[in-house]
Design a protein around this motif. Structure first.
Motif, mmCIF file in Angstrom:
data_model
loop_
_atom_site.group_PDB
_atom_site.id
_atom_site.type_symbol
_atom_site.label_atom_id
_atom_site.label_comp_id
_atom_site.label_asym_id
_atom_site.label_seq_id
_atom_site.Cartn_x
_atom_site.Cartn_y
_atom_site.Cartn_z
ATOM 1 N N ASN A 31 0.825 -1.205 0.000
ATOM 2 C CA ASN A 31 0.000 0.000 0.000
ATOM 3 C C ASN A 31 0.862 1.258 0.000
ATOM 4 O OD1 ASN A 31 -1.199 -2.276 1.797
ATOM 5 N ND2 ASN A 31 -3.003 -1.224 1.006
ATOM 6 N N THR A 151 -3.562 -3.703 8.827
ATOM 7 C CA THR A 151 -3.520 -4.109 7.419
ATOM 8 C C THR A 151 -4.911 -4.090 6.811
ATOM 9 O OG1 THR A 151 -1.593 -5.518 7.836
ATOM 10 C CG2 THR A 151 -2.856 -5.958 5.830
ATOM 11 N N TRP A 152 -5.891 -4.593 7.567
ATOM 12 C CA TRP A 152 -7.279 -4.592 7.082
ATOM 13 C C TRP A 152 -7.773 -3.161 6.887
ATOM 14 C CZ3 TRP A 152 -11.933 -2.725 9.001
ATOM 15 C CH2 TRP A 152 -13.085 -3.176 8.332
ATOM 16 N N ASP A 155 -6.221 -1.728 3.768
ATOM 17 C CA ASP A 155 -6.808 -2.243 2.535
ATOM 18 C C ASP A 155 -8.218 -1.706 2.298
ATOM 19 O OD1 ASP A 155 -4.536 -3.700 1.933
ATOM 20 O OD2 ASP A 155 -5.279 -5.557 2.841
ATOM 21 N N THR A 238 -4.533 -11.726 -2.206
ATOM 22 C CA THR A 238 -4.272 -10.643 -1.257
ATOM 23 C C THR A 238 -5.160 -10.759 -0.023
ATOM 24 O OG1 THR A 238 -3.623 -9.170 -3.070
ATOM 25 C CG2 THR A 238 -4.206 -8.140 -0.985
ATOM 26 N N SER A 239 -6.385 -11.217 -0.212
ATOM 27 C CA SER A 239 -7.311 -11.359 0.914
ATOM 28 C C SER A 239 -6.819 -12.374 1.946
ATOM 29 C CB SER A 239 -8.693 -11.783 0.409
ATOM 30 O OG SER A 239 -8.616 -13.024 -0.286
#
Length: 389
Positions: A31, A151-152, A155, A238-239
């Protein structure tokens, strides 16, 4: 609001927020690369840079603490830490982002060192290893919950919000620390800077500081590039990254907790076996790229071993200082964090070079080399220790 449980929670929370701020880069490396239009290895260098400044500045600040009240010093450090994360959240260029990480690194090392010093003082002797291991486990709790949540958030709504969350938690922890921890704690008086650094004349210390360098040097060759390994190397979506980071964090939490148990029964002897397992695991990570689930299992085993050295090494440093160098207690408390970060700098830099020139599969091989050297030096240290007993 001054019970041991409350004070312990605050010190562990300091470890948590320091760990979340430091480790979040691993979860959001892609990211940040996209946001600032730089390569993944450039963002990886933030990990190296953080560790270098952490290792260089921490001993200097430890000396400057002198006989100042540690509570006042800690409140100042936590305030600067909060400001550094605000800088990160509002950074509009990669330069500002880098400077904010430097400021964060400058205060992080001495902050955790003072937290460990508080832990060693407020805990009864039979609970000292337990509480110190839990302060370190704050970093692992950050890996279990903080990094996956950050991280969640990154995203879903953007990486900046992850740092605003860190700022909020930091403010709460600072307030709790201010009203709960004793205000009269100071380190022993030293007649000179040389007297504090006399700790480094001890051959046990000189050998001992090599172990965290080589241990996390080997681990961070791989860990810094965990996300690219999982997505680009092992071809998971990625998930999958967030749940994997959660599981990896659980493994590292176990590592820190079991580290405390090892410390209670001369864990440096047990680390011979641990380093042997870790070296084999590192090799397996590179050899099993064609078997993604097996490679993931090897990564988890690496997580289980990565922090086992912490508490035995910390108790060892403190025991040597308490007996022979009482003027260097805070410096001794900082050694594991300082030289862990030297290892992180070495490992992440090595990983960056290998990632750019030889690819992801080469990382495990290099990590294994560092671990084997650590194993050899550990055997030497255990022999030297017997001469001082």
């Amino acid at each position: 609001m001054k019970s041991l449980k409350v004070q312990s929670f605050i010190l562990i929370s300091i470890g948590f927020i320091l760990g979340m701020s430091e480790f979040i880069i691993v979860g959001i490396i892609n990211n940040l690369a996209d946001s600032f239009h730089v390569g993944i290895s450039n963002v990886g260098f933030l990990v190296t840079m953080f560790a270098i400044f952490y290792a260089l500045v921490t001993p200097i600040l430890t000396i400057l603490v002198g006989e100042h009240r540690l509570k006042r010093v800690m409140l100042l450090l936590l305030s600067i830490f909060t400001i550094s994360n605000i800088m990160t959240a509002v950074a509009n260029s990669f330069l500002i982002l880098s400077l904010s990480r430097v400021l964060n690194a400058v205060v992080a090392g001495i902050t955790v060192s003072i937290a460990i010093t508080f832990a060693a003082v407020i805990a009864p002797r039979d609970k000292r290893a337990w509480l110190i291991s839990w302060v370190f486990s704050g970093y692992s709790v950050a890996s279990v919950f903080g990094v996956p949540i950050g991280t969640w958030i990154s995203d879903q709504i953007g990486w900046r919000w992850a740092f605003w969350l860190i700022v909020l938690i930091s403010v709460v922890i600072t307030g709790m620390f201010m009203v709960s921890l004793p205000g009269n704690l100071r380190q022993g008086k030293a007649k000179s800077l040389g007297e504090q650094f006399s700790l480094f004349k001890d051959p046990r210390i000189l050998l001992g500081i090599c172990l965290p360098i080589l241990n996390l040097g080997g681990v961070y060759v791989v860990y810094t590039y965990l996300r690219p390994i999982v997505t680009s190397g092992l071809h998971f979506p990625t998930s999958f990254v967030t749940p994997f980071l959660f599981v990896f964090g659980l493994a590292s939490l176990f590592s820190n907790q079991y580290s405390g148990r090892l410390a209670n029964r001369d864990g440096l002897k047990s680390m011979v076996t641990v380093f042997g397992i870790q070296a084999v695991t590192m090799l397996a990570i590179s050899l099993l790229f064609g078997l993604p689930w097996a490679a993931l299992a090897a990564l988890i085993i690496m997580g289980l071993t990565m922090y086992l050295l912490n508490s035995p090494m910390q108790i060892f440093y403190l025991a040597v200082a308490e007996k022979d160098y009482p003027q260097s207690m805070v410096l001794a408390s900082s050694l594991i964090s300082i030289f862990n970060n030297v290892g992180i700098a070495v490992g992440s830099a090595t990983g960056g070079v290998l990632f750019n020139h030889l690819g992801l599969k080469s990382l495990g091989y290099s990590g294994a080399i560092y671990t084997v050297v650590a194993l050899v030096l550990l055997i030497v240290l255990n022999r030297v220790r017997r001469r001082f007993d």
